[in-house]
Scaffold this motif. Structure first.
Motif, PDB file in Angstrom:
ATOM      1  N   MET A 193       0.901  -1.239   0.015  1.00 42.60           N
ATOM      2  CA  MET A 193      -0.037  -0.201  -0.279  1.00 42.60           C
ATOM      3  C   MET A 193       1.330   1.501   0.131  1.00 42.60           C
ATOM      4  SD  MET A 193      -2.856  -1.179  -0.073  1.00 42.60           S
ATOM      5  CE  MET A 193      -3.786   0.442   0.415  1.00 42.60           C
ATOM      6  N   THR A 194       2.059   1.478  -0.101  1.00 43.64           N
ATOM      7  CA  THR A 194       2.855   1.943  -0.185  1.00 43.64           C
ATOM      8  C   THR A 194       2.768   3.244  -1.279  1.00 43.64           C
ATOM      9  OG1 THR A 194       4.429   0.725  -0.679  1.00 43.64           O
ATOM     10  CG2 THR A 194       4.937   1.214   1.650  1.00 43.64           C
ATOM     11  N   ALA A 195       2.206   2.670  -1.638  1.00 46.65           N
ATOM     12  CA  ALA A 195       2.286   4.095  -3.114  1.00 46.65           C
ATOM     13  C   ALA A 195       1.126   4.908  -3.257  1.00 46.65           C
ATOM     14  CB  ALA A 195       1.449   2.475  -4.524  1.00 46.65           C
ATOM     15  N   PHE A 196       0.366   4.597  -1.935  1.00 52.38           N
ATOM     16  CA  PHE A 196      -0.705   5.621  -1.373  1.00 52.38           C
ATOM     17  C   PHE A 196      -0.573   6.459  -0.867  1.00 52.38           C
ATOM     18  CE2 PHE A 196      -3.634   1.974  -2.626  1.00 52.38           C
ATOM     19  CZ  PHE A 196      -4.002   2.327  -3.921  1.00 52.38           C
ATOM     20  N   ALA A 197      -0.291   5.925   0.582  1.00 56.63           N
ATOM     21  CA  ALA A 197       1.691   7.546   1.833  1.00 56.63           C
ATOM     22  C   ALA A 197       2.558   6.867   1.806  1.00 56.63           C
ATOM     23  CB  ALA A 197      -0.135   7.535   2.650  1.00 56.63           C
ATOM     24  N   SER A 198       3.180   7.486   1.212  1.00 58.49           N
ATOM     25  CA  SER A 198       4.882   7.227   2.151  1.00 58.49           C
ATOM     26  C   SER A 198       4.791   8.094   3.492  1.00 58.49           C
ATOM     27  CB  SER A 198       5.829   8.038   1.734  1.00 58.49           C
ATOM     28  OG  SER A 198       5.800   9.234   1.693  1.00 58.49           O
ATOM     29  N   GLN A 199       3.664   9.406   4.598  1.00 59.62           N
ATOM     30  CA  GLN A 199       3.874   9.611   5.508  1.00 59.62           C
ATOM     31  C   GLN A 199       2.733   9.184   6.350  1.00 59.62           C
ATOM     32  OE1 GLN A 199       6.835  11.298   6.981  1.00 59.62           O
ATOM     33  NE2 GLN A 199       7.630  10.983   4.706  1.00 59.62           N
ATOM     34  N   PRO A 200       2.681   8.844   7.373  1.00 63.82           N
ATOM     35  CA  PRO A 200       2.128   8.917   8.265  1.00 63.82           C
ATOM     36  C   PRO A 200       0.569  10.201   8.562  1.00 63.82           C
ATOM     37  CG  PRO A 200       3.350   9.420   9.771  1.00 63.82           C
ATOM     38  CD  PRO A 200       4.054   8.891   8.455  1.00 63.82           C
ATOM     39  N   PRO A 201      -0.220  10.644   9.037  1.00 59.55           N
ATOM     40  CA  PRO A 201      -1.177  11.224   8.684  1.00 59.55           C
ATOM     41  C   PRO A 201      -0.996  12.361  10.021  1.00 59.55           C
ATOM     42  CG  PRO A 201      -3.096   9.258   8.829  1.00 59.55           C
ATOM     43  CD  PRO A 201      -1.471   9.331   8.874  1.00 59.55           C
ATOM     44  N   THR A 202      -1.144  13.232   9.611  1.00 55.07           N
ATOM     45  CA  THR A 202      -0.904  14.364  10.873  1.00 55.07           C
ATOM     46  C   THR A 202      -1.462  15.169  11.599  1.00 55.07           C
ATOM     47  OG1 THR A 202       0.879  15.878   9.163  1.00 55.07           O
ATOM     48  CG2 THR A 202       0.203  17.204  11.285  1.00 55.07           C
ATOM     49  N   ALA A 203      -1.429  15.009  13.010  1.00 54.84           N
ATOM     50  CA  ALA A 203      -2.409  15.061  13.830  1.00 54.84           C
ATOM     51  C   ALA A 203      -2.311  16.349  13.569  1.00 54.84           C
ATOM     52  CB  ALA A 203      -1.606  14.435  15.401  1.00 54.84           C
ATOM     53  N   ASN A 204      -3.703  16.768  13.842  1.00 52.02           N
ATOM     54  CA  ASN A 204      -3.513  18.719  14.091  1.00 52.02           C
ATOM     55  C   ASN A 204      -5.540  18.475  15.209  1.00 52.02           C
ATOM     56  OD1 ASN A 204      -6.228  17.212  12.190  1.00 52.02           O
ATOM     57  ND2 ASN A 204      -5.870  17.448  10.868  1.00 52.02           N
ATOM     58  N   ALA A 205      -4.987  17.120  16.125  1.00 47.86           N
ATOM     59  CA  ALA A 205      -6.265  17.455  17.163  1.00 47.86           C
ATOM     60  C   ALA A 205      -5.644  17.195  18.845  1.00 47.86           C
ATOM     61  CB  ALA A 205      -7.413  16.877  16.807  1.00 47.86           C
ATOM     62  N   SER A 206      -5.989  18.274  19.313  1.00 44.57           N
ATOM     63  CA  SER A 206      -5.841  18.120  21.281  1.00 44.57           C
ATOM     64  C   SER A 206      -5.996  17.138  21.112  1.00 44.57           C
ATOM     65  CB  SER A 206      -5.983  19.236  21.222  1.00 44.57           C
ATOM     66  OG  SER A 206      -7.438  19.417  21.682  1.00 44.57           O
ATOM     67  N   ALA A 207      -5.545  16.444  22.659  1.00 47.32           N
ATOM     68  CA  ALA A 207      -5.523  14.982  22.817  1.00 47.32           C
ATOM     69  C   ALA A 207      -6.943  15.033  23.584  1.00 47.32           C
ATOM     70  CB  ALA A 207      -4.949  14.843  23.874  1.00 47.32           C
ATOM     71  N   ASP A 208      -7.950  16.056  24.218  1.00 39.48           N
ATOM     72  CA  ASP A 208      -8.926  15.995  24.544  1.00 39.48           C
ATOM     73  C   ASP A 208      -9.366  15.676  23.641  1.00 39.48           C
ATOM     74  OD1 ASP A 208      -9.740  20.023  25.594  1.00 39.48           O
ATOM     75  OD2 ASP A 208      -8.452  18.387  23.912  1.00 39.48           O
ATOM     76  N   GLU A 209     -10.158  16.145  21.888  1.00 43.87           N
ATOM     77  CA  GLU A 209     -10.984  16.412  20.979  1.00 43.87           C
ATOM     78  C   GLU A 209     -10.595  15.197  20.437  1.00 43.87           C
ATOM     79  OE1 GLU A 209      -9.735  19.319  18.749  1.00 43.87           O
ATOM     80  OE2 GLU A 209     -11.174  20.637  19.201  1.00 43.87           O
ATOM     81  N   ARG A 210      -9.792  14.186  20.539  1.00 40.67           N
ATOM     82  CA  ARG A 210      -9.417  13.011  19.785  1.00 40.67           C
ATOM     83  C   ARG A 210     -10.368  11.790  20.646  1.00 40.67           C
ATOM     84  NH1 ARG A 210      -3.654  12.754  19.703  1.00 40.67           N
ATOM     85  NH2 ARG A 210      -3.449  13.538  18.208  1.00 40.67           N
ATOM     86  N   PRO A 211     -11.234  10.499  19.604  1.00 38.63           N
ATOM     87  CA  PRO A 211     -11.567   9.694  19.956  1.00 38.63           C
ATOM     88  C   PRO A 211     -10.725   8.574  20.990  1.00 38.63           C
ATOM     89  CG  PRO A 211     -12.244  10.038  17.257  1.00 38.63           C
ATOM     90  CD  PRO A 211     -11.112  11.077  18.255  1.00 38.63           C
ATOM     91  N   ALA A 212     -11.717   7.886  21.973  1.00 43.58           N
ATOM     92  CA  ALA A 212     -11.076   7.323  22.434  1.00 43.58           C
ATOM     93  C   ALA A 212     -10.527   6.175  22.196  1.00 43.58           C
ATOM     94  CB  ALA A 212     -11.836   6.396  23.269  1.00 43.58           C
ATOM     95  N   SER A 213     -10.815   5.973  20.886  1.00 41.93           N
ATOM     96  CA  SER A 213     -10.452   4.292  20.087  1.00 41.93           C
ATOM     97  C   SER A 213     -10.403   4.442  18.223  1.00 41.93           C
ATOM     98  CB  SER A 213     -10.199   2.558  20.688  1.00 41.93           C
ATOM     99  OG  SER A 213     -12.181   2.958  20.390  1.00 41.93           O
ATOM    100  N   LEU A 214      -9.777   3.156  18.352  1.00 44.84           N
ATOM    101  CA  LEU A 214     -10.295   2.971  16.551  1.00 44.84           C
ATOM    102  C   LEU A 214     -11.710   2.673  16.760  1.00 44.84           C
ATOM    103  CD1 LEU A 214      -9.645   2.979  13.592  1.00 44.84           C
ATOM    104  CD2 LEU A 214      -9.181   0.242  14.130  1.00 44.84           C
ATOM    105  N   HIS A 215     -12.268   1.761  17.283  1.00 44.12           N
ATOM    106  CA  HIS A 215     -14.014   0.915  17.665  1.00 44.12           C
ATOM    107  C   HIS A 215     -14.372   2.796  17.721  1.00 44.12           C
ATOM    108  CE1 HIS A 215     -17.127  -1.070  18.538  1.00 44.12           C
ATOM    109  NE2 HIS A 215     -17.458   0.236  19.731  1.00 44.12           N
ATOM    110  N   ASP A 216     -14.437   3.813  19.115  1.00 44.12           N
ATOM    111  CA  ASP A 216     -15.142   4.429  18.793  1.00 44.12           C
ATOM    112  C   ASP A 216     -15.045   5.114  17.998  1.00 44.12           C
ATOM    113  OD1 ASP A 216     -15.135   4.054  21.479  1.00 44.12           O
ATOM    114  OD2 ASP A 216     -13.906   5.360  21.907  1.00 44.12           O
TER     115      ASP A 216
END
Length: 679
Positions: A8-31
């Motif tokens: 899958m490296t053809a789609f992206a070579s960098q991880p997505p940049t976090a642009n939200a503070s910790a208290d705004e982020r969902p608790a988990s992938l499931h959430d």
């Protein structure tokens, strides 16, 4: 086996940049996935710990949590460990329908679809169902992203046959412009013999005829051809791999939909020239006439796209250079364009294009001079003197092209100018002679442009003097006045080149069928012999500026002026005289080289005879026949006068100035006999 993440490296070579503070982020992938999924189904209240509203179906202004924080969690998890089948299924379902989710988020989700396991078949079905036109379909960009993703994962799908079973659906989407390129790539990867049906072949050929040389479509056609080469009768220039292939299939090659590429595509140019199809020629003429008319109108209105015009002219030039002809529609355009041309824009392309103009009479109301050359000169010469050099270079190219186009005359013809083509060459050469003389007489000697302009004049006559062919290209002489102007130049290089040009003409007359007077009028041969003798007297015979009509004209120096110059020189030194002022020893442009040649010759003689170099009497120069006799009598070296002068000629030739030697050995039978090794 490579990991799924590697695939899958053809789609992206960098991880997505976090642009939200910790208290705004969902608790988990499931959430996060639950938020996306519930939002997809229209639920507006979620009792998750940190997610208080929907993500995908709630307008951005009404959200209490940034959607980027939800997408960030999903993409980070996908990049780090991959998505399991359920997670992958959820993300695909969210991205495959039209929602309130912004396009950036959807694109980010698609680019981060890294599967941790084999891809479920229902996910593939969901994606294929999302392609094409429809009210609830995702954007064209998202659809293209999905197709590219299928290309990447097609080898790790849980049920390898699923894409094969969906082949008909995918093939039916080829009319979708936004995904056609990627779709052709995917179809090329999954096509099997069973997929290649006659109706699909017909559809592909029809599509190819309408679209022309679209690379992706041509690639899919080549895959089909590999399975059934006898069924696909058309293919195109894109499918030609070598010369043999081109020749073998010339009669069956389909003309491309867009003929504009013939301006720059060498293979298409060969196809047009060899195919000789009236329809193709008409298509080209029609397109060019419309294009050039638009450009002409835009120039008159002051709204021309200069870069586009430059590209068109450059393409036309490449075509002319390949075919050695100028298309009639281009001639028509240039005729009108020159009347409004500023003499600066695309000057090189314009001059080079005009040099391919077909040969036609030079003089007359609607002939070459009035139609092209007068407007050209008027536009060019309105600027700096560099334009004169360009103009002379253009005339050199034009004469070469006209010489190649000129029709040969019957061998029994007794006139070199019986055919209009030969008279056109004469008219062009006469025009250049007038222009050259005017420039040399009007430009001050200290002008910075005089050197380059003089060089351009000499280049024209170097070509003219070597172009003649009996019964085809006549011997066309420059006027003697121009020869003399160049002969008395203050440049050694100019003197060497003009004497070389005279030698070329001497060889041309010698190679012509005898008797020459049966072909050329007596005044022509007499004029050349006069110039030959004048330069010979100047350089070799110590009879410079000797006037003895009709055999010699002394470079048109009047006897009164010659006598005055002689008196002036003898007043300076009794050894000086006008007769010897221009020979190899005293000529101001040759004297330094003559001295160097003498010193080398004298040292060679001293060494060969075993003289004491410190005791022997040496010559102080300048060398003359009388002084060589005096040197011999005084115990110096014994050197023949002719041997010394020939050594000067050879010395110059060894340093790139071969004109004087070629001139002397073409003009003097005595030298050819005495020094046969140098003839």
């Amino acid at each position: 086996m490579p990991s799924v993440t590697d695939r899958m490296t053809a789609f992206a070579s960098q991880p997505p940049t976090a642009n939200a503070s910790a208290d705004e982020r969902p608790a988990s992938l499931h959430d996060a996935l639950e938020a996306l999924e519930r939002g997809l189904h229209g639920l507006v209240q979620l009792d998750l710990l940190l997610i208080r509203d929907t993500a995908s179906n709630t307008p951005a202004k009404q959200r209490s949590v940034k959607v980027s924080s939800v997408v960030d969690v999903v993409c980070r998890h996908a990049f780090e460990v991959g998505l399991d089948q359920d997670s992958l299924r959820t993300v695909v379902q969210v991205a495959s329908v039209k929602t309130e989710l912004d396009q950036t988020s959807v694109t980010t989700l698609i680019k981060n679809l890294y599967p941790a396991q084999r891809v479920p078949s229902d996910v593939v079905v969901t994606i294929v169902g999302a392609l094409g036109q429809g009210k609830g379909k995702p954007t064209p960009g998202s659809q293209n992203g999905f197709v590219k993703w299928l290309i990447t994962v097609h080898e790790i799908i849980e049920d390898p046959s699923i894409l094969s079973r969906l082949y008909g659906v995918l093939f039916g989407l080829l009319d979708s412009i936004s995904i056609r390129t990627s779709l052709c790539h995917l179809l090329s990867l999954i096509t099997l013999r069973k997929h290649v049906k006659p109706f699909r072949i017909e559809q592909l050929l029809e599509l190819a005829r309408g679209l022309g040389n679209e690379p992706a479509l041509q690639g899919l056609l080549r895959v089909y051809k590999d399975y059934y080469p006898d069924i696909i009768l058309g293919i195109t220039l894109e499918g030609i791999d070598n010369v043999e292939d081109f020749v073998e299939k010339l009669e069956r090659i389909e003309a491309p939909g867009q003929m504009v590429s013939f301006l720059t595509d060498p293979l298409l140019q060969k196809y047009v020239e060899l195919g000789d199809s009236p329809i193709i020629v008409q298509r080209i003429q029609l397109w060019l006439s419309m294009c050039l008319e638009d450009q002409y109108n835009a120039i008159k209105e002051g709204v021309v796209d200069t870069r586009y015009l430059s590209d068109i002219l450059n393409g036309l030039l490449k075509h002319a250079q390949y075919t050695k002809t100028l298309l009639p529609i281009v001639q028509t355009f240039l005729k009108e364009y020159l009347l409004i041309w500023d003499g600066l824009q695309n000057v090189d392309d314009i001059l080079n294009l005009l040099s391919y103009s077909p040969i036609h009479p030079f003089e007359g109301k609607l002939h070459a001079r009035v139609t092209f050359l007068q407007p050209l000169e008027r536009s060019l010469l309105a600027h700096d003197l560099q334009a004169c050099e360009r103009l002379l270079g253009f005339y050199t190219s034009l004469f070469r092209q006209w010489s190649n186009q000129a029709s040969p005359q019957p061998s029994h013809s007794n006139s070199p100018l019986a055919h209009p083509d030969q008279r056109a060459l004469l008219g062009l050469a006469a025009h250049v002679a007038t222009l050259s003389s005017s420039l040399l007489l009007s430009l001050p000697s200290e002008s910075s442009s005089i050197t380059t302009i003089t060089s351009a004049i000499l280049t024209f006559y170097e070509q003219l003097s070597t172009s003649s062919k009996p019964h085809h290209i006549p011997i066309i002489l420059p006027p003697n006045s121009l020869i003399y102007l160049l002969t008395v130049s203050s440049s050694t290089t100019v003197f060497a080149r003009i004497t070389g040009i005279i030698a070329n003409y001497r060889h041309a007359f010698s190679a012509h069928p005898a008797p020459v007077l049966n072909y050329y009028p007596e005044e022509t041969t007499n004029s050349f012999n006069t110039a030959l003798r004048d330069v010979y007297n100047l350089l070799w015979m110590s009879r410079a500026l000797d006037v003895a009509p009709p055999k010699s004209m002394g470079l048109y120096c009047t006897p009164e002026l010659r006598d005055a110059l002689h008196a002036y020189l003898t007043e300076l030194d009794h050894e000086y005289s006008i007769q010897a002022a221009f020979n190899v020893s005293n000529n101001p442009v040759l004297a330094s080289m003559s001295l160097a040649a003498w010193l080398a010759l004298e040292n060679e003689e001293i060494e060969r005879e075993g003289y004491d170099p410190d005791a022997i009497t040496r010559h102080e120069g300048p060398v003359s026949q009388r002084k060589l006799e005096m040197l011999r009598a005084a115990g110096g070296v014994d050197v023949d006068w002719d041997a010394y002068r020939v050594r000067v000629l050879k010395w110059m030739e060894e340093r790139g100035l071969k004109g004087p030697k070629e001139f002397m050995f073409s003009a003097s039978n005595q030298l050819r006999v005495k020094f046969p090794e140098l003839a």
